[in-house]
Design a protein around this motif. Structure first.
Motif, PDB file in Angstrom:
ATOM      1  N   CYS A 227       0.838  -1.112   0.143  1.00  0.00           N
ATOM      2  CA  CYS A 227       0.045  -0.180   0.034  1.00  0.00           C
ATOM      3  C   CYS A 227       0.889   1.041  -0.140  1.00  0.00           C
ATOM      4  O   CYS A 227       1.681   1.187   0.888  1.00  0.00           O
ATOM      5  CB  CYS A 227      -0.951   0.110   1.271  1.00  0.00           C
ATOM      6  SG  CYS A 227      -1.785   1.373   1.438  1.00  0.00           S
ATOM      7  N   CYS A 230       0.044   3.312   3.723  1.00  0.00           N
ATOM      8  CA  CYS A 230       0.240   2.524   4.916  1.00  0.00           C
ATOM      9  C   CYS A 230       1.318   1.377   4.873  1.00  0.00           C
ATOM     10  O   CYS A 230       1.532   0.974   5.809  1.00  0.00           O
ATOM     11  CB  CYS A 230      -1.116   2.373   5.580  1.00  0.00           C
ATOM     12  SG  CYS A 230      -1.505   0.385   4.966  1.00  0.00           S
ATOM     13  N   CYS A 245      -5.688   0.553   5.234  1.00  0.00           N
ATOM     14  CA  CYS A 245      -6.317   2.096   5.205  1.00  0.00           C
ATOM     15  C   CYS A 245      -7.223   2.015   4.118  1.00  0.00           C
ATOM     16  O   CYS A 245      -7.637   3.225   4.179  1.00  0.00           O
ATOM     17  CB  CYS A 245      -5.004   2.767   5.071  1.00  0.00           C
ATOM     18  SG  CYS A 245      -4.229   2.705   3.484  1.00  0.00           S
TER      19      CYS A 245
HETATM   20 ZN   LIG Z   1      -3.017   0.994   3.164  1.00  0.00          ZN
END
Ligand SMILES: [Zn+2]
Ligand SMILES: [Zn+2]
Length: 423
Positions: A227, A230, A245
């Motif tokens: 990601c 995050c 997230c």
């Molecule tokens: Zn994330």
């Protein structure tokens, strides 16, 4: 920085090189970085929740104090002018520079206010343990605002503007200026007090990891991607959102380089009118003088403000050109199997990412002077046709730097290693 060799508790994917990294147990004040590209993955801030809440609410309060009073005043031969901070944007609005007025008001007031209000609200919810999915979406939005807050750049713009006219007129700062300075300091403290790993943990916990995930191996080779917000590992196929997230996943693809190229080309084309056309017109005792960016730098150097001339030269000439060239070169090397280690390139990419916003100084200088220096034929300043293309260059190259996918540099390195091994 702590090395990542201790027993990993949680796995993350480095957003800059795609290496899967096991996070060590961190004590307050410690951090963990990627062993391959040295990107800082986590920084454990002591008492982050309390600190963020204290700084963010104090910063919001200071911003409120900075709004109503005199920001700066100007006097020439008995003619006086005073402005509040928001007038740097509203005067542009009256000069029919709507887009520019919008950029200024968003960058120095609206985005920082939304960021601080959003952060305060989220951390309040975290402190009272009342988080839900909606707070997660809000946190994503707030984190996206971060690069577009430019109150600190504006403050440097104020100092440059003052030194530009200090020799010709009396300039003074009002109470709002000092409140704005404190606000900028508190805003920076708020940003550095955010421990984003803890933030996402508080909002979404630690979802279960994809099976058989191995630290120290490239995520792509394990059918995983990271990601970008995050750094949580996500299966590359079949999952378009981060389970932690909620951010949309973006796989490293050379196709994104085309978008970066297109933005760079637009930036390069706009840089020509930005340099050739005057960015502001100065009326002094009835005579109007248009001033280009280069003309302004030469004028500063001639009138003895050499350090300020150097600041503007670096911010308005060196940084935009260096950014266009550096990103162009990075796009070029990212496509090719290369013999060079990506270390130098990744450093160049980080610098490009970091310095871009400082080119906005000249835009703010024009906004401030056009608002403050209004004494009719005695002395007044109005924005010129070059300032809008210049602001566009800065914003477009910032977006280009964000679009550029640094992970491609490491994929190019892998290709070249594979080719060498085959040979
Ligand atoms: Zn994330
Ligand atoms: Zn890395």
């Amino acid at each position: 920085m702590t090395s990542v060799s201790r027993r990993p508790r949680r796995l993350r994917v480095c957003p800059e090189c795609e290496l899967v990294v096991g996070l060590p147990r961190l004590r307050p004040g410690e951090g963990a970085e990627c062993p391959r590209c040295r990107h800082t993955l986590v920084r454990r801030v002591p008492d982050s929740v309390q600190q963020v809440l204290a700084y963010a609410s104090a910063a919001l309060l200071m911003l409120l104090f900075a709004l109503p009073f005199t920001f700066a005043s100007f006097e020439i031969q008995g003619v006086q002018q005073q402005i509040a901070v928001a007038e740097t944007a509203s005067m542009l609005f009256y000069d029919s520079e709507l887009l520019l007025a919008l950029v200024v008001v968003l960058a120095i007031l609206v985005f920082p206010a939304l960021f601080l209000a959003g952060v305060s609200f989220i951390y309040m919810k975290i402190a009272f343990r009342e988080v839900n999915a909606w707070h997660r979406s809000l946190a994503r939005l707030v984190m996206r605002l971060h690069p577009w807050m430019m109150a600190d750049v504006f403050l440097i713009g104020v100092l440059v503007s003052m030194s530009k006219v200090a020799s010709m007129a009396d300039i003074a700062f009002g109470p709002s200026f000092w409140a704005f300075c404190i606000f900028v300091g508190l805003l920076l403290k708020t940003v550095t007090s955010i421990d984003s790993d803890r933030l996402w943990f508080a909002l979404a916990g630690e979802p279960s990891l994809p099976a058989h995930l191995q630290a120290g191996v490239n995520a792509g080779e394990q059918g995983i991607t990271g990601c970008e917000l995050c750094t949580f590992p996500i299966p590359a196929a079949g999952q378009d959102k981060c389970p932690r997230c909620g951010e949309h996943t973006r796989l490293p693809a050379t196709a994104t380089l085309e978008r970066t190229w297109a933005l760079l080309l637009t930036g390069a084309v706009l840089y020509v009118p930005a340099m050739v056309l005057p960015i502001m017109n100065t009326v002094s005792f009835g005579a109007t003088t248009p001033q280009t960016i280069i003309g302004g730098i030469l004028h500063l150097a001639e009138t003895g403000s050499l350090p300020i001339a150097v600041i503007i030269f670096v911010a308005s000439i060196v940084i935009p050109i260096a950014k266009l060239l550096a990103l162009g070169w990075l796009c070029w090397v990212a496509r090719r199997a290369q013999t060079l280690k990506p270390g130098i390139q990744i450093r160049l990419y980080r610098i490009t990412h970091f310095i871009g916003r400082w080119s906005m100084i000249d835009v703010f200088v024009v906004a401030i002077l056009a608002a403050l220096i209004q004494a009719g034929v005695l002395m007044s300043v109005s924005p010129g046709p070059g300032i809008l293309p210049f602001a566009a260059v800065v914003i477009i190259t910032m977006i280009a730097a964000m679009q550029f996918d640094a992970r491609l540099l490491w994929m190019a390195e892998k290709q070249s290693t594979a080719t060498a091994e085959q040979g």
